[in-house]
Design a protein around this motif. Structure first.
Motif, PDB file in Angstrom:
ATOM      1  N   HIS A 200       0.818  -1.207   0.000  1.00 31.54           N
ATOM      2  CA  HIS A 200       0.000   0.000   0.000  1.00 31.54           C
ATOM      3  C   HIS A 200       0.854   1.260   0.000  1.00 31.54           C
ATOM      4  O   HIS A 200       1.982   1.285   0.487  1.00 31.54           O
ATOM      5  CB  HIS A 200      -0.916   0.011   1.225  1.00 31.54           C
ATOM      6  CG  HIS A 200      -2.035  -0.978   1.131  1.00 31.54           C
ATOM      7  ND1 HIS A 200      -3.098  -0.821   0.263  1.00 31.54           N
ATOM      8  CD2 HIS A 200      -2.247  -2.155   1.773  1.00 31.54           C
ATOM      9  CE1 HIS A 200      -3.921  -1.850   0.394  1.00 31.54           C
ATOM     10  NE2 HIS A 200      -3.427  -2.670   1.301  1.00 31.54           N
ATOM     11  N   LEU A 205      -4.745   3.672  -0.304  1.00 30.55           N
ATOM     12  CA  LEU A 205      -5.614   3.871   0.865  1.00 30.55           C
ATOM     13  C   LEU A 205      -6.914   4.553   0.459  1.00 30.55           C
ATOM     14  O   LEU A 205      -7.958   4.340   1.087  1.00 30.55           O
ATOM     15  CB  LEU A 205      -4.897   4.706   1.930  1.00 30.55           C
ATOM     16  CG  LEU A 205      -3.631   4.096   2.546  1.00 30.55           C
ATOM     17  CD1 LEU A 205      -3.045   5.036   3.596  1.00 30.55           C
ATOM     18  CD2 LEU A 205      -3.907   2.723   3.150  1.00 30.55           C
ATOM     19  N   VAL A 234      -5.551  10.962   5.116  1.00 30.45           N
ATOM     20  CA  VAL A 234      -4.400  10.058   5.134  1.00 30.45           C
ATOM     21  C   VAL A 234      -3.473  10.529   6.247  1.00 30.45           C
ATOM     22  O   VAL A 234      -2.990  11.657   6.225  1.00 30.45           O
ATOM     23  CB  VAL A 234      -3.672  10.042   3.778  1.00 30.45           C
ATOM     24  CG1 VAL A 234      -2.448   9.126   3.839  1.00 30.45           C
ATOM     25  CG2 VAL A 234      -4.613   9.587   2.669  1.00 30.45           C
ATOM     26  N   PRO A 238       1.670   3.939   4.859  1.00 30.84           N
ATOM     27  CA  PRO A 238       1.479   2.601   5.431  1.00 30.84           C
ATOM     28  C   PRO A 238       2.707   1.715   5.314  1.00 30.84           C
ATOM     29  O   PRO A 238       3.476   1.802   4.355  1.00 30.84           O
ATOM     30  CB  PRO A 238       0.314   2.040   4.608  1.00 30.84           C
ATOM     31  CG  PRO A 238       0.364   2.792   3.313  1.00 30.84           C
ATOM     32  CD  PRO A 238       0.856   4.173   3.656  1.00 30.84           C
ATOM     33  N   VAL A 243      -3.657  -4.230   4.969  1.00 35.34           N
ATOM     34  CA  VAL A 243      -4.209  -3.354   6.005  1.00 35.34           C
ATOM     35  C   VAL A 243      -5.514  -3.960   6.514  1.00 35.34           C
ATOM     36  O   VAL A 243      -6.109  -4.847   5.897  1.00 35.34           O
ATOM     37  CB  VAL A 243      -4.462  -1.925   5.469  1.00 35.34           C
ATOM     38  CG1 VAL A 243      -3.151  -1.266   5.069  1.00 35.34           C
ATOM     39  CG2 VAL A 243      -5.445  -1.938   4.299  1.00 35.34           C
ATOM     40  N   VAL A 263      -8.468   2.715   8.707  1.00 33.71           N
ATOM     41  CA  VAL A 263      -7.544   1.804   8.047  1.00 33.71           C
ATOM     42  C   VAL A 263      -6.282   1.702   8.892  1.00 33.71           C
ATOM     43  O   VAL A 263      -5.649   2.716   9.194  1.00 33.71           O
ATOM     44  CB  VAL A 263      -7.193   2.287   6.625  1.00 33.71           C
ATOM     45  CG1 VAL A 263      -6.287   1.265   5.929  1.00 33.71           C
ATOM     46  CG2 VAL A 263      -8.455   2.520   5.800  1.00 33.71           C
ATOM     47  N   ASP A 265      -2.457  -0.258   9.508  1.00 36.51           N
ATOM     48  CA  ASP A 265      -1.435  -1.000   8.782  1.00 36.51           C
ATOM     49  C   ASP A 265      -0.872  -2.137   9.626  1.00 36.51           C
ATOM     50  O   ASP A 265      -1.337  -2.404  10.743  1.00 36.51           O
ATOM     51  CB  ASP A 265      -0.343  -0.064   8.263  1.00 36.51           C
ATOM     52  CG  ASP A 265       0.591   0.469   9.348  1.00 36.51           C
ATOM     53  OD1 ASP A 265       0.417   0.127  10.541  1.00 36.51           O
ATOM     54  OD2 ASP A 265       1.501   1.253   9.009  1.00 36.51           O
ATOM     55  N   ALA A 272      -5.280   5.831   7.843  1.00 35.13           N
ATOM     56  CA  ALA A 272      -6.283   6.591   7.100  1.00 35.13           C
ATOM     57  C   ALA A 272      -7.627   6.507   7.812  1.00 35.13           C
ATOM     58  O   ALA A 272      -7.935   5.518   8.487  1.00 35.13           O
ATOM     59  CB  ALA A 272      -6.422   6.081   5.662  1.00 35.13           C
TER      60      ALA A 272
END
Length: 283
Positions: A200, A205, A234, A238, A243, A263, A265, A272
């Motif tokens: 990623h 993302l 964001v 990442p 994720v 989100v 990681d 995110a």
């Protein structure tokens, strides 16, 4: 003889990168052919589209990393040629702001605006490393204990094209809707990656926050749930690996619902966040 092992695609050299790349025709004007590989029921996925505009703005602004993007989805995008217009609104030392629009042509040759975005960009690597948060990563079982499109009773040939491009493993606690037993909680959680193994970056993302099944399914509602507005923050670049995405809906009223996404990681960092307003079109 053992089967050959395919190496994961590298960032910058994957299908996602090729399909989100725009070609500059002149300053502020870019061309792209929207791939039909990122469609759901014939419409192009909103997260993929946001990544397209995000990359166009990165090519336009003096800073390369998206910090915040707010997109208004004005009409459904279709696979095929499109134009992206970008404009620098302000350039600062640490942040620059721009706007972008994606346009296509209808059957009568008239220009139709599909999405309009206002965004601020900076340098994620220049951010301080202090973190003070009460947020916690979602508790999702290992991917081997989760369910993907390949586990669906729907024949593989009938899956939506975008499913072939994602590594999506849904938390068993949020897949009751697929068995006719939605929980009613409005939750969706999953491991998420790209099918070719690409790690990623900030632009993938933008796809991750809008790639899971809609939380409306967990509320017992079927049918298309088109995005009206989507804002993504964001927070960090990442780390390598898949994720975890957790999405919740707390309020459905008047035919609209919100989806709040986080989100995380592989290093348990919140990389995110997003909120979108979506319209519920009952099937």
């Amino acid at each position: 003889m053992s089967e050959a092992v395919t190496a994961p695609a590298a960032v910058g050299d994957s299908e996602f990168d090729r399909d989100t790349a725009v070609t500059e025709r002149e300053p502020g004007l870019h061309d792209i052919d929207l791939s039909d590989g990122w469609t759901i029921f014939g419409a192009v996925n909103g997260g993929y589209l946001l990544a397209v505009l995000g990359r166009a703005l990165a090519d336009t602004l003096p800073h390369g990393d998206p910090f915040t993007l707010t997109a208004h989805y004005l009409s459904a995008s279709r696979p095929g040629p499109a134009v992206v217009r970008t404009e620098t609104v302000r350039s600062g030392r640490t942040l620059s702001t721009g706007q972008a629009s994606l346009l296509q042509y209808d059957e009568e040759g008239r220009e139709v605006e599909r999405i309009r975005v206002l965004a601020s960009y900076g340098d994620l690597d220049a951010l301080p490393d202090d973190v003070r948060t009460s947020a916690k990563p979602p508790a999702i079982p290992p991917p081997s204990q989760c369910f993907g499109p390949e586990d669906s009773p729907v024949p593989q040939g009938d899956q939506q094209p975008i499913a072939d491009r994602l590594m999506l493993k849904l938390d068993p606690a949020t897949v009751g809707w697929a068995l006719g037993q939605p929980s009613g909680k409005g939750e969706m959680r999953a491991w998420f990656g790209l099918a070719d193994g690409r790690d990623h970056d900030p632009f993938s993302l933008l796809l991750a926050v809008d790639a899971l099944p809609p939380t409306a399914f967990d509320l017992g509602i079927s049918g298309w749930v088109p995005t009206v507005e989507l804002t993504v923050h964001v927070r960090a670049r990442p780390a390598p690996g898949p994720v975890r995405v957790a999405i919740t809906t707390r309020n459905l009223a008047g035919g609209f619902l919100e989806e709040d996404a986080e989100v995380w990681d592989s290093q348990d960092r919140l990389v995110a966040q997003s909120r979108q307003l979506a319209r519920v079109l009952r099937g």
